[in-house]
Design a protein around this motif. Structure first.
Motif, PDB file in Angstrom:
ATOM      1  N   LEU A   1       0.759  -1.163  -0.186  1.00 57.52           N
ATOM      2  CA  LEU A   1       0.156   0.064  -0.014  1.00 57.52           C
ATOM      3  C   LEU A   1       0.621   1.196   0.052  1.00 57.52           C
ATOM      4  O   LEU A   1       0.515   2.245  -0.766  1.00 57.52           O
ATOM      5  CB  LEU A   1      -0.955   0.175   1.175  1.00 57.52           C
ATOM      6  CG  LEU A   1      -1.808   1.109   1.545  1.00 57.52           C
ATOM      7  CD1 LEU A   1      -2.820   1.335   0.127  1.00 57.52           C
ATOM      8  CD2 LEU A   1      -2.444   1.108   2.549  1.00 57.52           C
ATOM      9  N   GLY A   2       1.883   1.270   0.904  1.00 61.39           N
ATOM     10  CA  GLY A   2       3.032   2.469   0.973  1.00 61.39           C
ATOM     11  C   GLY A   2       3.505   2.670  -0.512  1.00 61.39           C
ATOM     12  O   GLY A   2       3.676   3.905  -1.054  1.00 61.39           O
TER      13      GLY A   2
ATOM     14  N   ALA B   1       2.536   1.846  -3.651  1.00 61.97           N
ATOM     15  CA  ALA B   1       1.160   2.168  -4.514  1.00 61.97           C
ATOM     16  C   ALA B   1       0.926   3.826  -4.053  1.00 61.97           C
ATOM     17  O   ALA B   1       0.737   4.657  -5.000  1.00 61.97           O
ATOM     18  CB  ALA B   1      -0.011   1.426  -4.356  1.00 61.97           C
ATOM     19  N   ALA B   2       0.967   4.038  -2.870  1.00 62.80           N
ATOM     20  CA  ALA B   2       0.522   5.370  -2.516  1.00 62.80           C
ATOM     21  C   ALA B   2       1.511   6.554  -3.016  1.00 62.80           C
ATOM     22  O   ALA B   2       1.327   7.532  -3.364  1.00 62.80           O
ATOM     23  CB  ALA B   2       0.220   5.497  -0.975  1.00 62.80           C
ATOM     24  N   GLY B   3       2.947   5.778  -2.953  1.00 63.07           N
ATOM     25  CA  GLY B   3       3.972   6.766  -3.326  1.00 63.07           C
ATOM     26  C   GLY B   3       4.114   6.978  -4.576  1.00 63.07           C
ATOM     27  O   GLY B   3       4.293   8.191  -4.941  1.00 63.07           O
ATOM     28  N   VAL B   4       3.858   5.949  -5.446  1.00 62.22           N
ATOM     29  CA  VAL B   4       3.832   6.388  -7.120  1.00 62.22           C
ATOM     30  C   VAL B   4       2.703   7.316  -7.144  1.00 62.22           C
ATOM     31  O   VAL B   4       2.933   8.028  -8.079  1.00 62.22           O
ATOM     32  CB  VAL B   4       3.653   4.830  -7.287  1.00 62.22           C
ATOM     33  CG1 VAL B   4       3.186   5.034  -9.119  1.00 62.22           C
ATOM     34  CG2 VAL B   4       5.132   4.137  -7.326  1.00 62.22           C
ATOM     35  N   VAL B   5       1.463   6.931  -6.686  1.00 65.71           N
ATOM     36  CA  VAL B   5       0.429   7.881  -7.198  1.00 65.71           C
ATOM     37  C   VAL B   5       0.630   9.320  -6.785  1.00 65.71           C
ATOM     38  O   VAL B   5       0.306  10.343  -7.447  1.00 65.71           O
ATOM     39  CB  VAL B   5      -0.903   7.263  -6.503  1.00 65.71           C
ATOM     40  CG1 VAL B   5      -2.015   8.471  -6.639  1.00 65.71           C
ATOM     41  CG2 VAL B   5      -1.401   5.955  -7.212  1.00 65.71           C
ATOM     42  N   ALA B   6       1.063   9.491  -5.353  1.00 68.99           N
ATOM     43  CA  ALA B   6       1.633  10.763  -5.071  1.00 68.99           C
ATOM     44  C   ALA B   6       2.606  11.461  -5.897  1.00 68.99           C
ATOM     45  O   ALA B   6       2.548  12.716  -6.155  1.00 68.99           O
ATOM     46  CB  ALA B   6       1.908  10.708  -3.617  1.00 68.99           C
ATOM     47  N   LEU B   7       3.520  10.824  -6.530  1.00 72.04           N
ATOM     48  CA  LEU B   7       4.422  11.132  -7.565  1.00 72.04           C
ATOM     49  C   LEU B   7       4.056  11.648  -8.364  1.00 72.04           C
ATOM     50  O   LEU B   7       4.376  12.591  -8.985  1.00 72.04           O
ATOM     51  CB  LEU B   7       5.603  10.191  -7.428  1.00 72.04           C
ATOM     52  CG  LEU B   7       6.833  10.784  -8.475  1.00 72.04           C
ATOM     53  CD1 LEU B   7       7.565  11.631  -7.955  1.00 72.04           C
ATOM     54  CD2 LEU B   7       7.651   9.474  -8.831  1.00 72.04           C
ATOM     55  N   LEU B   8       2.982  10.721  -9.228  1.00 71.59           N
ATOM     56  CA  LEU B   8       2.507  11.244 -10.538  1.00 71.59           C
ATOM     57  C   LEU B   8       1.547  12.602 -10.091  1.00 71.59           C
ATOM     58  O   LEU B   8       1.555  13.346 -10.921  1.00 71.59           O
ATOM     59  CB  LEU B   8       1.346  10.108 -10.809  1.00 71.59           C
ATOM     60  CG  LEU B   8       2.216   8.991 -11.681  1.00 71.59           C
ATOM     61  CD1 LEU B   8       1.397   7.927 -11.832  1.00 71.59           C
ATOM     62  CD2 LEU B   8       3.064   9.480 -12.985  1.00 71.59           C
ATOM     63  N   VAL B   9       0.924  12.611  -9.163  1.00 74.80           N
ATOM     64  CA  VAL B   9       0.160  13.856  -8.764  1.00 74.80           C
ATOM     65  C   VAL B   9       0.833  14.993  -8.536  1.00 74.80           C
ATOM     66  O   VAL B   9       0.429  16.063  -9.381  1.00 74.80           O
ATOM     67  CB  VAL B   9      -0.912  13.497  -7.558  1.00 74.80           C
ATOM     68  CG1 VAL B   9      -1.460  15.022  -7.049  1.00 74.80           C
ATOM     69  CG2 VAL B   9      -2.050  12.497  -7.867  1.00 74.80           C
ATOM     70  N   THR B  10       2.124  14.994  -7.901  1.00 71.45           N
ATOM     71  CA  THR B  10       2.776  16.059  -7.739  1.00 71.45           C
ATOM     72  C   THR B  10       3.407  16.448  -8.899  1.00 71.45           C
ATOM     73  O   THR B  10       3.425  17.646  -9.364  1.00 71.45           O
ATOM     74  CB  THR B  10       3.691  15.570  -6.662  1.00 71.45           C
ATOM     75  OG1 THR B  10       3.275  15.280  -5.446  1.00 71.45           O
ATOM     76  CG2 THR B  10       4.721  16.920  -6.368  1.00 71.45           C
TER      77      THR B  10
ATOM     78  N   TYR C   1      -7.643   4.342  -5.549  1.00 69.67           N
ATOM     79  CA  TYR C   1      -8.820   4.319  -4.867  1.00 69.67           C
ATOM     80  C   TYR C   1      -9.860   3.253  -5.053  1.00 69.67           C
ATOM     81  O   TYR C   1     -10.322   2.571  -4.029  1.00 69.67           O
ATOM     82  CB  TYR C   1      -9.714   5.670  -5.049  1.00 69.67           C
ATOM     83  CG  TYR C   1      -9.079   6.946  -4.480  1.00 69.67           C
ATOM     84  CD1 TYR C   1      -8.786   6.819  -2.992  1.00 69.67           C
ATOM     85  CD2 TYR C   1      -8.731   8.021  -4.977  1.00 69.67           C
ATOM     86  CE1 TYR C   1      -8.115   7.952  -2.196  1.00 69.67           C
ATOM     87  CE2 TYR C   1      -8.270   9.064  -4.222  1.00 69.67           C
ATOM     88  CZ  TYR C   1      -7.939   9.023  -2.982  1.00 69.67           C
ATOM     89  OH  TYR C   1      -7.725  10.114  -2.282  1.00 69.67           O
ATOM     90  N   SER C   2      -9.917   2.642  -5.965  1.00 74.39           N
ATOM     91  CA  SER C   2     -10.681   1.549  -6.371  1.00 74.39           C
ATOM     92  C   SER C   2      -9.914   0.242  -5.664  1.00 74.39           C
ATOM     93  O   SER C   2     -10.872  -0.749  -5.512  1.00 74.39           O
ATOM     94  CB  SER C   2     -11.011   1.291  -7.717  1.00 74.39           C
ATOM     95  OG  SER C   2      -9.787   0.762  -8.584  1.00 74.39           O
ATOM     96  N   LEU C   3      -8.821  -0.091  -5.648  1.00 76.36           N
ATOM     97  CA  LEU C   3      -8.141  -1.117  -5.157  1.00 76.36           C
ATOM     98  C   LEU C   3      -7.900  -0.945  -3.751  1.00 76.36           C
ATOM     99  O   LEU C   3      -7.977  -2.023  -3.103  1.00 76.36           O
ATOM    100  CB  LEU C   3      -6.939  -1.301  -5.907  1.00 76.36           C
ATOM    101  CG  LEU C   3      -6.738  -1.798  -7.349  1.00 76.36           C
ATOM    102  CD1 LEU C   3      -5.556  -2.007  -7.931  1.00 76.36           C
ATOM    103  CD2 LEU C   3      -7.675  -2.778  -7.368  1.00 76.36           C
TER     104      LEU C   3
END
Length: 118
Positions: free
Chosen positions: A2-3, A5-14, A115-117
């Protein structure tokens, strides 16, 4: 897992938000550097690109933060930018615009998948 995946998504958003806000800062810088006589001519054609490039990162941030108000404001900004577009409007280079839109689509897809997973 989970950490990561959250890091990759946060990097893409940033990354996506900073690129769009960087483009907006360049558009505003161009407006302030130009003289007063050309600023009136540039102001209206530059407005649709500025509104759209402000609305897209706000939509991404709104979806990632689950903020309905931010998503609605960004949708209104994008819609207003599209409505104000004329043939005289200043557009970004097509290659840059296509790259930014692809990055925005990948970022929104990754936020939705996260968010779906989880």
């Amino acid at each position: 897992m989970l950490g990561i995946a959250a890091g990759v998504v946060a990097l893409l958003v940033t990354l996506c938000a900073f690129l769009y806000f960087g483009i907006n800062s360049l558009l505003l810088w161009k407006l302030t550097i130009e003289g007063p006589e050309t600023r009136r001519v540039l102001g209206l054609p530059l407005l649709p690109a500025f509104l759209q490039n402000t609305g897209i990162p706000l939509a991404i941030l709104g979806f990632s933060l689950l903020s309905t108000e931010l998503v609605v404001v960004s949708g209104l900004l994008i819609s207003l930018g599209i409505l104000l577009t004329t043939e005289k409007s200043i557009c970004l280079h097509p290659a840059l615009e296509a790259t930014l839109l692809r990055l925005a689509i990948v970022t929104l897809a990754s936020v939705g998948l996260f968010y779906s997973l989880f």
